[in-house]
Design an enzyme around this catalytic site. Structure first.
Site, PDB file in Angstrom:
ATOM      1  CE  LYS A  12      -4.280   1.167   2.105  1.00 47.53           C
ATOM      2  NZ  LYS A  12      -5.080   1.355   0.897  1.00 47.53           N
TER       3      LYS A  12
HETATM    4  N1  PMP Z   1      -7.237  -2.854  -3.304  1.00 46.20           N
HETATM    5  C1  PMP Z   1      -6.751  -1.599  -3.241  1.00 46.20           C
HETATM    6  C2  PMP Z   1      -5.996  -1.063  -4.404  1.00 46.20           C
HETATM    7  C3  PMP Z   1      -6.970  -0.817  -2.091  1.00 46.20           C
HETATM    8  O1  PMP Z   1      -6.500   0.437  -2.026  1.00 46.20           O
HETATM    9  C4  PMP Z   1      -7.713  -1.345  -1.019  1.00 46.20           C
HETATM   10  C5  PMP Z   1      -7.956  -0.512   0.207  1.00 46.20           C
HETATM   11  N2  PMP Z   1      -6.931  -0.642   1.137  1.00 46.20           N
HETATM   12  C6  PMP Z   1      -8.192  -2.659  -1.128  1.00 46.20           C
HETATM   13  C7  PMP Z   1      -7.939  -3.383  -2.290  1.00 46.20           C
HETATM   14  C8  PMP Z   1      -8.965  -3.284  -0.012  1.00 46.20           C
HETATM   15  O2  PMP Z   1      -8.129  -3.518   1.097  1.00 46.20           O
HETATM   16  P1  PMP Z   1      -8.681  -3.486   2.582  1.00 46.20           P
HETATM   17  O3  PMP Z   1      -9.859  -4.366   2.632  1.00 46.20           O
HETATM   18  O4  PMP Z   1      -7.550  -3.997   3.396  1.00 46.20           O
HETATM   19  O5  PMP Z   1      -9.010  -2.071   2.911  1.00 46.20           O
END
Ligand code: PMP
Length: 307
Positions: free
Chosen positions: A159
Site C-alpha cells: 500500500k
Molecule cells: N485494493 C486496493 C488497491 C486498495 O486500495 C484497497 C484498500 N486498502 C483494497 C484493495 C482493499 O483492502 P482493505 O480491505 O484492506 O481495505
C-alpha cells in the site's frame, strides 16, 4: 470528501494540534510518492469504538514498508497504542484511521536511503466511501482503460503512495464517464481490483475473487469476507476472472476498508442487478461483526477503551 477537523494528530510519538500537523514542501515523499500507508476503521460498538482487524492492518503497513526498504522507527505495538489513544482523545464514536510512513525533510533525490522515516497517524469520522445508496442499490462500475501495474514495475502488494496515481487515474476516468467506481484489469487482461477495493462475484452459488497473484492488494476486508463465507458454508474459490465473467455474474461486490462491502449493480452498463442473497448475507455478517454483535468474531475487534 472534506475531512472534518479533529483535535489531535499523532506525529512521531507526539500528539500535536490538528492545525499544527505540518511538513515542509521539500519533503521527498511529496515529490516521488515514496511512502506507505494504511486505512483502518474504528466502529461504534456498545463498548465504545473498536478498530476492525487492527493488528492485520499494522502488520500490512510494516510489510508494505519492507517492500520499499523503509524501516519504521516504531514497533507495531507502539503504533497500535497511538491509534487507540487518538480514538480516545478525539472523542468520536467511529473513525477512519490513516497511518502514513514517509521520508522526512532534509534530503532530496531518488535514493531514499539518506532520508529519515517519519510516521503520522490521523483519525476522523468518515461516512460511506461509495455513498449510502451504494449499499442498498449497488454501484455502477466501469472497466478502466488504465491497467493495474505489473508487480515488477512497482510492488502492487504494497500500500505505497505512488501506486495510487494508477488508482486515481482509473477513478477519475470512471467518475468523468458517469460511473461510481473503476475496475482495473492487469497486464494479462484479467480482472484485478477496484481503484481502492477488491472485487468478488457470485456465479451459480459460488463466491469467487481473483487470487492475490493477479497483482491485487491482499485486502483485509477480502480476507475477512473469505472467512465469513467459509464459516457460512458458502462455496468459494480464488480463480482468475475475465472481464466477461463480471458481465455474466449473478452478483458482484467490492470490499475495502473505506468502501466496506458494496454491491455492484452493473459493469460497463451490463446489468448485474440489485444486491443478491449472498452479498446481503455477507454484508449482514460484516455489519454484525464490526458492531461487536458476533461473539465468534470478537477477536477481529480492538476496543480502544480496553487498553
Ligand atoms: N485494493 C486496493 C488497491 C486498495 O486500495 C484497497 C484498500 N486498502 C483494497 C484493495 C482493499 O483492502 P482493505 O480491505 O484492506 O481495505
Amino acid at each position: 470528501m472534506p475531512i472534518p477537523r479533529m483535535s489531535k494528530i499523532w506525529m512521531d510519538g507526539d500528539l500535536v494540534d490538528w492545525d499544527d500537523a505540518r511538513i515542509h514542501v521539500l519533503t521527498p515523499s511529496l515529490h516521488y510518492g515514496w511512502a506507505v500507508f494504511e486505512g483502518m476503521r474504528a466502529y461504534a460498538t456498545d463498548r465504545g469504538p473498536a478498530i476492525f482487524q487492527h493488528r492485520a492492518h499494522v502488520e500490512r503497513l510494516f510489510s508494505s514498508a519492507a517492500m520499499l526498504s523503509m524501516e519504521i522507527p516504531f514497533t507495531p505495538d507502539e503504533l497500535m497504542d497511538a491509534s487507540r489513544e487518538l480514538c480516545r482523545v478525539n472523542g468520536q464514536d467511529s473513525y477512519y484511521i490513516r497511518p502514513l510512513a514517509y521520508l522526512g525533510y532534509g534530503e532530496m533525490g531518488l535514493n531514499p536511503m539518506p532520508s529519515a522515516v517519519k510516521v503520522m497517524i490521523a483519525v476522523w469520522p468518515w461516512g460511506a466511501y461509495l455513498g449510502e445508496e451504494g449499499f442498498t442499490s449497488g454501484v455502477r462500475a466501469k472497466t478502466s482503460s488504465w491497467q493495474r501495474m505489473n508487480p515488477n514495475a512497482i510492488p502492487t502488494g504494497a500500500k505505497a503512495s505512488g501506486v495510487y496515481v494508477n488508482s486515481s487515474l482509473a477513478k477519475l476516468e470512471a467518475i468523468r464517464a458517469g460511473y461510481d467506481e473503476a475496475i482495473l484489469l492487469n497486464e494479462h487482461g484479467r480482472v484485478a481490483e477496484g481503484s481502492g477495493e477488491n472485487v468478488f462475484i457470485v456465479k451459480d452459488g459460488v463466491l469467487n475473487t481473483p487470487p492475490t497473484w493477479e497483482g491485487v492488494l491482499r485486502g483485509i476486508t477480502r480476507d475477512a469476507v473469505l472467512d465469513f463465507a467459509r464459516e457460512a458454508d458458502i462455496p468459494l474459490t480464488e480463480q482468475p476472472l475475465l472481464r466477461h465473467d463480471l458481465y455474466t455474474a449473478d452478483e458482484a461486490f467490492f470490499t475495502g476498508t473505506a468502501a466496506e462491502i458494496v454491491p455492484i449493480r452493473s459493469v460497463d452498463d451490463r446489468l448485474i442487478g440489485p444486491p443478491g442473497p449472498v452479498t446481503k448475507q455477507l454484508l449482514d455478517v460484516f455489519r454484525g461483526v464490526v458492531r461487536g454483535r458476533e461473539p465468534k468474531y470478537d477477536h477481529m475487534l480492538d476496543y480502544v477503551s480496553a487498553h
